[in-house]
Design an enzyme around this catalytic site. Structure first.
Site, PDB file in Angstrom:
ATOM      1  N   SER A 214       0.825  -1.213   0.000  1.00 55.09           N
ATOM      2  CA  SER A 214       0.000   0.000   0.000  1.00 55.09           C
ATOM      3  C   SER A 214       0.858   1.261   0.000  1.00 55.09           C
ATOM      4  O   SER A 214       0.541   2.229  -0.695  1.00 55.09           O
ATOM      5  CB  SER A 214      -0.955   0.011   1.195  1.00 55.09           C
ATOM      6  OG  SER A 214      -0.284   0.277   2.410  1.00 55.09           O
ATOM      7  N   GLU A 215       1.926   1.258   0.768  1.00 57.56           N
ATOM      8  CA  GLU A 215       2.795   2.445   0.827  1.00 57.56           C
ATOM      9  C   GLU A 215       3.420   2.739  -0.534  1.00 57.56           C
ATOM     10  O   GLU A 215       3.512   3.904  -0.937  1.00 57.56           O
ATOM     11  CB  GLU A 215       3.886   2.257   1.879  1.00 57.56           C
ATOM     12  CG  GLU A 215       3.382   2.312   3.298  1.00 57.56           C
ATOM     13  CD  GLU A 215       2.886   3.688   3.709  1.00 57.56           C
ATOM     14  OE1 GLU A 215       3.364   4.702   3.180  1.00 57.56           O
ATOM     15  OE2 GLU A 215       2.000   3.749   4.573  1.00 57.56           O
ATOM     16  N   ILE A 216       3.844   1.710  -1.241  1.00 53.87           N
ATOM     17  CA  ILE A 216       4.429   1.922  -2.573  1.00 53.87           C
ATOM     18  C   ILE A 216       3.352   2.424  -3.540  1.00 53.87           C
ATOM     19  O   ILE A 216       3.571   3.365  -4.299  1.00 53.87           O
ATOM     20  CB  ILE A 216       5.090   0.629  -3.091  1.00 53.87           C
ATOM     21  CG1 ILE A 216       6.204   0.156  -2.144  1.00 53.87           C
ATOM     22  CG2 ILE A 216       5.614   0.829  -4.514  1.00 53.87           C
ATOM     23  CD1 ILE A 216       7.306   1.154  -1.881  1.00 53.87           C
TER      24      ILE A 216
END
Length: 135
Positions: free
Chosen positions: A56-58
């Site tokens: 999700s962060e990427i």
């Protein structure tokens, strides 16, 4: 959240430990009350929660949350573990990423998954040194 008895220096302003604790507890309470229900925050749903958060962060880099939710859900349905992503081909990864843009993120996530599997036995490292080893 644990804050030691020390003075914190934040942008040149000194904050005493008791004030820092009070602010921290207020922020955490606010978050608990107001946080959005996002799929990557569901620790019960993902066998590898750290991997889900990493994906999700990427995806969220320079991309709106509303857009990422659908991509994330499809991604995790196809590759629910870091091992499954590492075993995918670059073509499959790029195909799944299509529409998110900035394909370098997909390539680096894929390379990172391979590193996690090969060097860390499929478990995301929990030290700064280990995390820095991931491309």
């Amino acid at each position: 959240v644990d804050i030691e008895d020390q003075v914190l220096d934040v942008s040149g302003a000194k904050i005493e430990a008791e004030d820092a604790k009070r602010i921290t507890h207020s922020l955490v309470a606010w978050y608990d009350e107001n946080k959005r229900d996002l799929p990557w925050r569901d620790k019960e749903r993902w066998s590898q929660h750290a991997y889900a958060v990493w994906v999700s962060e990427i995806m969220l880099q320079q991309t709106r949350v509303a857009t990422v939710i659908d991509y994330f859900t499809r991604w995790m349905a196809r590759w629910p573990t870091v091992e499954s992503l590492a075993a995918a081909s670059e073509e499959e990864v790029n195909e799944m990423w299509a529409g998110l843009g900035y394909y370098r993120r997909a390539r680096m996530l894929h390379a990172g998954a391979k590193t996690v599997v090969e060097q860390f036995g499929g478990k995301l490292p929990d030290t700064p040194e280990g995390l820095k080893a991931i491309p």
